[in-house]
Scaffold this motif. Sequence first.
Motif, short mmCIF file in Angstrom:
data_model
loop_
_atom_site.label_atom_id
_atom_site.label_comp_id
_atom_site.label_asym_id
_atom_site.label_seq_id
_atom_site.Cartn_x
_atom_site.Cartn_y
_atom_site.Cartn_z
N GLY A 143 0.95 -1.36 -0.06
CA GLY A 143 0.08 0.15 -0.06
C GLY A 143 0.86 1.42 0.09
N VAL A 144 1.93 1.24 -0.29
CA VAL A 144 2.85 2.54 -0.28
C VAL A 144 3.44 2.54 -1.58
N ASP A 145 3.35 4.05 -2.14
CA ASP A 145 4.09 4.44 -3.31
C ASP A 145 5.43 5.28 -3.28
N LEU A 146 6.13 5.13 -3.83
CA LEU A 146 7.61 5.65 -3.74
C LEU A 146 7.69 6.48 -4.97
N THR A 147 8.00 7.70 -4.85
CA THR A 147 8.48 8.49 -6.04
C THR A 147 9.70 8.98 -5.87
N SER A 148 10.51 8.79 -6.80
CA SER A 148 11.92 9.25 -6.89
C SER A 148 12.24 10.32 -7.57
N ALA A 149 12.02 11.58 -6.76
CA ALA A 149 12.39 12.91 -7.51
C ALA A 149 14.03 12.98 -7.75
N SER A 150 14.72 12.29 -7.05
CA SER A 150 15.99 12.39 -7.43
C SER A 150 16.95 11.50 -6.50
N LEU A 151 17.94 11.28 -6.68
CA LEU A 151 18.99 10.44 -5.61
C LEU A 151 18.57 10.82 -4.03
N GLY A 152 18.44 11.85 -3.91
CA GLY A 152 18.40 12.66 -2.48
C GLY A 152 17.03 12.69 -1.96
N ASN A 189 14.16 11.34 3.73
CA ASN A 189 15.09 11.19 4.74
C ASN A 189 16.31 12.22 4.62
N PHE A 190 16.21 13.10 3.59
CA PHE A 190 17.34 13.99 3.37
C PHE A 190 17.75 14.77 4.55
N LEU A 191 16.86 15.20 5.49
CA LEU A 191 17.22 15.81 6.95
C LEU A 191 16.76 15.05 8.03
N GLY A 192 16.71 13.75 7.70
CA GLY A 192 16.23 12.75 8.89
C GLY A 192 17.50 12.15 9.72
N SER A 193 17.27 10.68 10.01
CA SER A 193 18.12 9.97 10.73
C SER A 193 19.14 9.33 10.02
N SER A 194 20.37 8.91 10.61
CA SER A 194 21.46 8.19 10.12
C SER A 194 20.80 6.92 9.71
N LEU A 340 21.13 24.87 -15.98
CA LEU A 340 20.36 25.80 -14.70
C LEU A 340 20.59 24.78 -13.36
N VAL A 341 20.42 23.44 -13.51
CA VAL A 341 20.18 22.58 -12.37
C VAL A 341 21.58 22.15 -11.88
N ASP A 342 21.86 22.04 -10.65
CA ASP A 342 22.93 21.48 -10.04
C ASP A 342 22.68 19.89 -9.80
N TYR A 343 23.38 19.08 -10.46
CA TYR A 343 23.27 17.69 -10.29
C TYR A 343 24.09 17.05 -9.25
N ASP A 344 24.84 17.91 -8.58
CA ASP A 344 25.84 17.26 -7.56
C ASP A 344 25.07 17.18 -6.28
N THR A 345 24.49 16.01 -5.94
CA THR A 345 24.00 15.94 -4.75
C THR A 345 24.90 15.69 -3.56
N ASN A 377 22.06 19.23 6.27
CA ASN A 377 22.27 20.09 5.27
C ASN A 377 22.66 19.42 3.92
N GLY A 378 22.32 20.00 2.86
CA GLY A 378 22.60 19.48 1.61
C GLY A 378 22.08 20.14 0.47
N THR A 379 22.36 19.58 -0.76
CA THR A 379 21.45 19.96 -1.88
C THR A 379 21.32 18.82 -2.84
N THR A 380 20.04 18.90 -3.44
CA THR A 380 19.73 18.06 -4.28
C THR A 380 18.48 18.46 -5.17
N VAL A 381 17.86 17.76 -5.89
CA VAL A 381 16.98 18.10 -7.23
C VAL A 381 15.70 17.84 -6.48
N TYR A 382 14.69 18.62 -6.39
CA TYR A 382 13.43 18.65 -6.23
C TYR A 382 12.56 18.91 -7.43
N GLN A 383 11.60 17.94 -7.74
CA GLN A 383 10.73 18.07 -8.80
C GLN A 383 9.17 18.22 -8.14
N GLY A 384 8.51 19.17 -8.81
CA GLY A 384 7.05 19.56 -8.32
C GLY A 384 6.34 19.64 -9.67
#
Length: 384
Positions: A143-152, A189-194, A340-345, A377-384
């Motif tokens: 019952g869970v749907d996972l969407t991968s907006a980017s690696l991060g 989990n980009f700003l979550g727990s290890s 335009l996009v920074d691909y370095d996660t 902290n970090g940088t990643t690609v967000y798609q909306g």
Amino acid sequence: MFLTFLGCLNIALTAQTTIKGEVRDRLTGEELIGANIVEKNTQNGTVTDWDGTFEIKLTNDLPTSLEISYLGYITQVIEVTNKERLKIKLEEDVITTQVVEVKGQRISDKQKSGPLTLETLDVLAIKETASTSFYEGLGNLKGVDLTSASLGFKVINTRGFNSTSPVRSLQIIDGVDNQAPGLNFSLGNFLGSSELDVLKVDIIQGASSAFYGPNAFNGVISMETKNPFLQKGLSAQLKYGERNLVDVSARWAEALKNKDGKEWMAYKINFAYLRADDWEARDFSAVFDTNTGVDNPGRYDAVNIYGDEYNISMDLRTSAPWEFVGLDQFHRQGYKEEDLVDYDTRNIKANVAFHFRTNPDKEYESPELIVSSSFGNGTTVYQG
């Protein structure tokens, strides 16, 4: 003198007594296979055969004692005075425990009757997740749907609400809301727990506003971290993969004792670092079902070039041929996404927590006061 010694040895061997018998269940009379028979106060013993029978050669003279034991049965000691065949019947060992009374629980019986479905990813499943992060393993739950907006950035949705902005899903870590204030939802989990500090993840599907507040319309993702009193020591993890992916994490936990030898305070330190080259948008083929293709002199509408879309003011096919001879249709140059996009996660997560037992004498049953601080902290690609 030598002959005399051999004669004594022969007498000792012939003096051994062999005892035979059988072991059965006292109630059912069933043979007990593998029951232990040991001559008391010695290392001499044997076990019963497939039909419950046994044969043991005694090292002591009669009378002697045999101890018969079997898992789940009361151990029995019998006195052996002659060579008669023994018939031993063991009685089941029944343990009566005290009555357990539940005095309180977090969720009442009335709340449990609500339309909620709980899926859990335990610590073993987290270790076995064949992906970049355990967070991606949540997509394998029912019952869970996972969407991968980017690696991060991974998006978890339930109840069929598949969205890139899960504003109606609540994510908590040890009961604390983990949403990013600027986005109004949790950034995966980009700003979550290890990953080394996660004990389990519960996904509660269904409208849970009555239990967790108005943000839990689509469900709740509840993470529980490891307790430094229970999970101590040093642990480290290194992942390496394609696209220059490097994931390094470490965890250290220790407990301190008071003068009475009781653990009263424990602490843990977590650090995680991730770097990778995210997927790049480099599809420059023509968009499906467009009037022009890659061989058009006036350019074309490419998949990952933006601003080159069809515009009626640039479509000269209906104009008089003597005004715009050969121009047909043309497109603006546009711009590529990679410009335009920074691909370095990049992602850094750190956590320090102190656990204090208010009553160390109760040990694991003692209430705990937890003081914790986290950094992400970090940088990643967000798609909306």
